[in-house]
Design a protein around this motif. Structure first.
Motif, PDB file in Angstrom:
ATOM      1  N   PHE A  48      -3.708 -15.919  10.292  1.00  0.00           N
ATOM      2  CA  PHE A  48      -4.131 -17.200  10.869  1.00  0.00           C
ATOM      3  C   PHE A  48      -4.320 -17.187  12.383  1.00  0.00           C
ATOM      4  N   ARG A  49      -3.822 -16.171  13.074  1.00  0.00           N
ATOM      5  CA  ARG A  49      -3.903 -16.160  14.529  1.00  0.00           C
ATOM      6  C   ARG A  49      -4.708 -14.999  15.089  1.00  0.00           C
ATOM      7  N   THR A  50      -5.097 -14.060  14.234  1.00  0.00           N
ATOM      8  CA  THR A  50      -5.806 -12.883  14.715  1.00  0.00           C
ATOM      9  C   THR A  50      -7.231 -12.898  14.192  1.00  0.00           C
ATOM     10  N   SER A  51      -8.182 -12.812  15.117  1.00  0.00           N
ATOM     11  CA  SER A  51      -9.599 -12.848  14.753  1.00  0.00           C
ATOM     12  C   SER A  51     -10.377 -12.031  15.780  1.00  0.00           C
ATOM     13  N   PRO A  52     -11.412 -11.305  15.362  1.00  0.00           N
ATOM     14  CA  PRO A  52     -11.923 -11.190  13.989  1.00  0.00           C
ATOM     15  C   PRO A  52     -11.061 -10.261  13.143  1.00  0.00           C
ATOM     16  N   LYS A  53     -11.279 -10.303  11.841  1.00  0.00           N
ATOM     17  CA  LYS A  53     -10.526  -9.452  10.922  1.00  0.00           C
ATOM     18  C   LYS A  53     -11.177  -8.064  10.891  1.00  0.00           C
ATOM     19  N   THR A  54     -10.846  -7.263  11.893  1.00  0.00           N
ATOM     20  CA  THR A  54     -11.381  -5.912  11.982  1.00  0.00           C
ATOM     21  C   THR A  54     -10.741  -5.024  10.921  1.00  0.00           C
ATOM     22  N   PRO A  55     -11.293  -3.831  10.673  1.00  0.00           N
ATOM     23  CA  PRO A  55     -10.672  -2.927   9.706  1.00  0.00           C
ATOM     24  C   PRO A  55      -9.205  -2.637  10.001  1.00  0.00           C
ATOM     25  N   SER A  56      -8.850  -2.468  11.276  1.00  0.00           N
ATOM     26  CA  SER A  56      -7.451  -2.220  11.610  1.00  0.00           C
ATOM     27  C   SER A  56      -6.573  -3.395  11.175  1.00  0.00           C
ATOM     28  N   ILE A  57      -7.040  -4.616  11.404  1.00  0.00           N
ATOM     29  CA  ILE A  57      -6.286  -5.796  10.997  1.00  0.00           C
ATOM     30  C   ILE A  57      -6.169  -5.866   9.482  1.00  0.00           C
ATOM     31  N   ILE A  58      -7.240  -5.512   8.777  1.00  0.00           N
ATOM     32  CA  ILE A  58      -7.197  -5.514   7.313  1.00  0.00           C
ATOM     33  C   ILE A  58      -6.153  -4.522   6.813  1.00  0.00           C
ATOM     34  N   PHE A  59      -6.103  -3.331   7.428  1.00  0.00           N
ATOM     35  CA  PHE A  59      -5.088  -2.350   7.037  1.00  0.00           C
ATOM     36  C   PHE A  59      -3.684  -2.878   7.312  1.00  0.00           C
ATOM     37  N   MET A  60      -3.517  -3.585   8.421  1.00  0.00           N
ATOM     38  CA  MET A  60      -2.205  -4.139   8.750  1.00  0.00           C
ATOM     39  C   MET A  60      -1.799  -5.235   7.771  1.00  0.00           C
ATOM     40  N   ILE A  61      -2.759  -6.049   7.356  1.00  0.00           N
ATOM     41  CA  ILE A  61      -2.473  -7.074   6.349  1.00  0.00           C
ATOM     42  C   ILE A  61      -2.034  -6.414   5.042  1.00  0.00           C
ATOM     43  N   ASN A  62      -2.708  -5.342   4.676  1.00  0.00           N
ATOM     44  CA  ASN A  62      -2.354  -4.612   3.464  1.00  0.00           C
ATOM     45  C   ASN A  62      -0.939  -4.051   3.565  1.00  0.00           C
ATOM     46  N   LEU A  63      -0.605  -3.493   4.722  1.00  0.00           N
ATOM     47  CA  LEU A  63       0.733  -2.939   4.930  1.00  0.00           C
ATOM     48  C   LEU A  63       1.787  -4.037   4.902  1.00  0.00           C
ATOM     49  N   THR A  64       1.490  -5.169   5.520  1.00  0.00           N
ATOM     50  CA  THR A  64       2.431  -6.287   5.514  1.00  0.00           C
ATOM     51  C   THR A  64       2.642  -6.821   4.107  1.00  0.00           C
ATOM     52  N   LEU A  65       1.578  -6.856   3.317  1.00  0.00           N
ATOM     53  CA  LEU A  65       1.683  -7.319   1.932  1.00  0.00           C
ATOM     54  C   LEU A  65       2.635  -6.441   1.128  1.00  0.00           C
ATOM     55  N   THR A  66       2.521  -5.128   1.280  1.00  0.00           N
ATOM     56  CA  THR A  66       3.417  -4.229   0.551  1.00  0.00           C
ATOM     57  C   THR A  66       4.856  -4.395   1.021  1.00  0.00           C
ATOM     58  N   ASP A  67       5.040  -4.626   2.329  1.00  0.00           N
ATOM     59  CA  ASP A  67       6.395  -4.807   2.862  1.00  0.00           C
ATOM     60  C   ASP A  67       7.040  -6.091   2.322  1.00  0.00           C
TER      61      ASP A  67
END
Length: 330
Positions: A49-68
């Protein structure tokens, strides 16, 4: 983990009887759970909700956070299991599901950190290739789906096997702590399973990640971007620390323990159980990766925490990185 069909070794039985070890592991899991949910809950909010644009690095971080976060929701069940003296009473299906969540976190985290490392390598060391081959966010999303598919396919035997084991002499039913030797159809199947988990899902990504960060540091070392270089070094240190402290001991002990158990009827069970516990620490360290890997995440966190503004020198460095950050998401 014991590959056994009937009789347990003394090392495994003694661990099941050791109340102090069970309590110590439970305390570690409780601390990890609290840090996990707080750190990754905040990270997910910032990333979504606070980080934009959703770059590939951000997408990878979201994926990592989801698994955590998935691990954080599974750990309370493990804590209860430990405190009940390794007695699982939620049935085999729940045991298999939570075990899958447990190990999916580990291996998806490893692959996602490798993807973040490759992303930084392409953005810094191979920027021309990076711009030519990257197709916005779709490649990152496909990569995340591929990671999940690969991990779930390798761990498929855990989903199709009853991972509970009754120990009448202790009056308990374990979950994943004792694996039946016939979980896999043959000895060659066990070798393939171990090869995929230890080498395909750990050793190979570790080598790729190490290569990427070494090249990134060498590339930045020839530039004048001192602040960016310092962050890259700190990021590389944290990532490699997660690999060596959290992932490496568990995967090495897993390989050694299973080989000794299958071929020599010996056990490294206590060591495996402890390294499995510490492998969960990665979920607490991952937010630090986001802080050093993403300029946007770093700025938003500073605003939320009301930290003092950047010094003038660092502000100038951040300003010089704006164009590059927009292109590579670092």
């Amino acid at each position: 983990m014991n590959s056994s069909s009937s009789k347990l070794d003394n090392a495994t039985l003694s661990l099941f009887k050791n109340v102090n070890t069970s309590i110590a592991i439970s305390v570690i899991y409780i601390v990890i759970t609290l840090m996990n949910l707080m750190g990754n809950g905040l990270s997910m909010w910032l990333l979504l909700f606070r980080t934009s644009p959703k770059t590939p690095s951000i997408i990878f971080m979201i994926n990592l956070t989801l698994t955590d976060l998935a691990l954080g929701t599974a750990l309370p069940f493990q804590i209860a299991y430990q405190l009940l003296g390794y007695n699982w009473n939620l049935g085999p299906n729940m045991c298999s599901f939570l075990t899958m969540m447990f190990f999916t976190n580990m291996y998806c985290s490893i692959l996602t950190m490798m993807a973040i490392g490759i992303d930084r390598y392409l953005g810094i060391v191979r920027p021309l290739l990076f711009r030519e081959t990257r197709e916005r966010k779709s490649l990152a999303i496909i990569s995340c789906l591929f990671m999940w598919g690969l991990v779930l396919s390798v761990l498929y035997p855990l989903m199709t096997t009853d991972l509970t084991f009754d120990i009448p002499e202790l009056g308990i039913t374990t979950c994943f702590d004792v694996l039946k030797k016939n979980m896999l159809p043959s000895q060659s199947a066990w070798v393939a399973f171990l090869f995929c988990t230890c080498f395909v899902l750990f050793f190979f990504p570790f080598c790729i990640t190490t290569f990427c960060y070494i090249r990134v540091i060498k590339q930045l070392g020839s530039d004048s971007k001192t602040a960016q270089k310092a962050r890259a070094i700190r990021l590389a240190f944290i990532v490699l620390m997660v690999f060596t402290l959290c992932f490496a001991p568990n995967n090495i002990i897993l390989l050694a323990h299973t080989i000794m158990r299958i071929f020599f009827k010996k056990s490294l069970y206590t060591a495996y159980k402890l390294t499995l516990c510490f492998s969960c620490l990665n979920s607490c360290l991952d937010p630090f990766i986001y802080y050093f890997a993403s300029k946007d995440f770093r700025q938003k966190l500073r605003q939320i925490m009301n930290w003092r503004s950047l010094s003038s020198t660092e502000s100038k460095m951040e300003h010089r990185e704006v164009l590059f950050s927009m292109q590579s998401g670092l």
